[in-house]
Motif scaffolding. Structure first.
Motif, PDB file in Angstrom:
ATOM      1  N   GLY A   1      -4.989 -10.911  -0.654  1.00 54.85           N
ATOM      2  CA  GLY A   1      -4.428  -9.886  -1.524  1.00 54.85           C
ATOM      3  C   GLY A   1      -5.062 -10.019  -2.899  1.00 54.85           C
ATOM      4  O   GLY A   1      -5.918 -10.886  -3.122  1.00 54.85           O
TER       5      GLY A   1
ATOM      6  N   GLY B   1      -5.833  -3.863  -5.250  1.00 56.43           N
ATOM      7  CA  GLY B   1      -6.816  -4.854  -4.844  1.00 56.43           C
ATOM      8  C   GLY B   1      -8.178  -4.239  -4.621  1.00 56.43           C
ATOM      9  O   GLY B   1      -8.322  -3.013  -4.460  1.00 56.43           O
TER      10      GLY B   1
ATOM     11  N   SER C   1      -5.700  -7.566  -9.943  1.00 54.17           N
ATOM     12  CA  SER C   1      -6.871  -8.001  -9.187  1.00 54.17           C
ATOM     13  C   SER C   1      -7.791  -8.872 -10.036  1.00 54.17           C
ATOM     14  O   SER C   1      -8.254  -8.449 -11.103  1.00 54.17           O
ATOM     15  CB  SER C   1      -7.647  -6.778  -8.686  1.00 54.17           C
ATOM     16  OG  SER C   1      -8.921  -7.137  -8.223  1.00 54.17           O
TER      17      SER C   1
ATOM     18  N   ASP D   1      -8.518 -10.732  -2.299  1.00 58.75           N
ATOM     19  CA  ASP D   1      -8.422  -9.566  -1.432  1.00 58.75           C
ATOM     20  C   ASP D   1      -9.612  -9.396  -0.500  1.00 58.75           C
ATOM     21  O   ASP D   1      -9.450  -9.094   0.678  1.00 58.75           O
ATOM     22  CB  ASP D   1      -8.264  -8.320  -2.311  1.00 58.75           C
ATOM     23  CG  ASP D   1      -7.930  -7.077  -1.511  1.00 58.75           C
ATOM     24  OD1 ASP D   1      -7.147  -7.182  -0.566  1.00 58.75           O
ATOM     25  OD2 ASP D   1      -8.453  -6.001  -1.850  1.00 58.75           O
TER      26      ASP D   1
END
Length: 329
Positions: A65, A194, A152, A33
């Motif tokens: 991302g 993210g 994430s 990200d």
């Protein structure tokens, strides 16, 4: 027009139609990200080097991302030639999907990690809550902000760094480490998918007392948003940034040569200096020595203290694992 002229014109058209187009290479790098600015700095330098070396132009397209979400997107058809992730397990997902070779860690130096970082903190100006280390993040008066560790890779490192800290602080007592991360997660006011969104939540929406993200990102956030400052905890977790050729796609796209060269180039002094300028810690010893003053000293734990990635995935991130047990949101 005479017959001869007509034949000459027709021949010229045929020759022009058969002439090859100017050489143009193109690859897609699917990344994590917060890597946008990094690759905006790296890609033009690589393109210049590639042109000088091969005489060919190259375009490196980017997709960014949450690392785990990006891996899923590739499995679902995102046509990546290479991945530059922040989590080894996300590349292993692509191995399981048949897109990346199982021995990808041996395809490039340093376990296929050309640079690294560590989870660090950003606080409000003057550090009004006096936040210095991981133990401060579980105080009742502190709201930490970081992304969802389910989506994430950045946030997974935050979760693992906190767990490793608690494990060391409590003499290896896993029950106390579980309680520590449970309290940490319960203190988070909002989970974004993210790291970039979490940075905006903290800096633009003014939510939370401390943002936890990669050290490399903290410098950019402080530069972009006045009224914030960086804090490096005394202990953190070594965060490798692994890279891999998405072999199945690259072979189909005819990009194996340029994609492999791109990843190898990240280890060159030229690229390593760009990485350091973007506040990533680098693996080239000479370049690391050049920029040593730029980075605070910190005790770096490794994932080995948690059993390595295979154990971590099974124990923490598989369905019903420790993350599921302590994550109430």
């Amino acid at each position: 027009m005479s017959l001869i002229s007509s034949l000459r014109t027709a021949a010229a058209v045929v020759v022009l139609a058969a002439a090859p187009a100017l050489a143009q290479d193109k690859i897609l790098n699917v990344s994590y990200d917060i890597g946008r600015e990094l690759f905006e700095a790296l890609n033009p330098v690589f393109a210049k080097t590639w042109k000088e070396t091969t005489g060919r132009d190259v375009t490196v397209d980017q997709s960014h991302g949450g690392s785990s979400a990006q891996a899923r997107a590739i499995l679902e058809g995102l046509n990546a030639d290479v991945v530059t992730f922040n989590q080894e397990t996300d590349i292993d997902v692509l191995v399981d999907g048949g897109l990346v070779d199982a021995d990808w860690r041996n395809a490039f130096p340093n376990g296929a990690s050309p640079y690294y970082s560590l989870p660090a903190f950003v606080v409000r100006e003057g550090n009004p809550k006096g936040i210095k280390d991981w133990s401060d993040l579980v105080r009742d008066d502190v709201q930490p902000v970081f992304a969802n560790p389910r989506t994430s890779g950045n946030a997974r490192y935050t979760y693992l760094a906190a767990y490793a800290f608690a494990l060391e602080a409590n003499g290896g007592d896993e029950a106390k480490a579980n309680d520590f991360v449970k309290k940490l997660l319960s203190n988070v006011p909002v989970f974004d998918t993210g790291a970039r969104a979490s940075s905006q939540t903290f800096a633009e929406r003014n939510i939370g007392d401390v943002l936890i993200t990669f050290e490399a990102e903290t410098a950019g956030i402080v530069a972009q948003y006045p009224g914030l400052e960086r804090v490096t905890p005394g202990t953190s977790l070594f965060a490798a940034f692994p890279v891999a050729l998405v072999k199945e796609n690259a072979e189909k796209n005819g990009t194996v040569e340029v994609a492999t060269a791109y990843l190898n180039w990240l280890y060159t002094p030229e690229a390593q200096r760009v990485l350091a300028a973007q506040n990533f810690r680098v693996t080239d010893k000479d370049v690391a020595a050049e920029v040593a003053a730029q980075f605070p000293e910190v005790k770096l734990l490794t994932v080995d203290v948690l059993g390595g990635w295979a154990d971590i995935k099974a124990k923490h991130f598989d369905e019903g694992g420790i993350l599921d047990q302590v994550f109430e949101n």
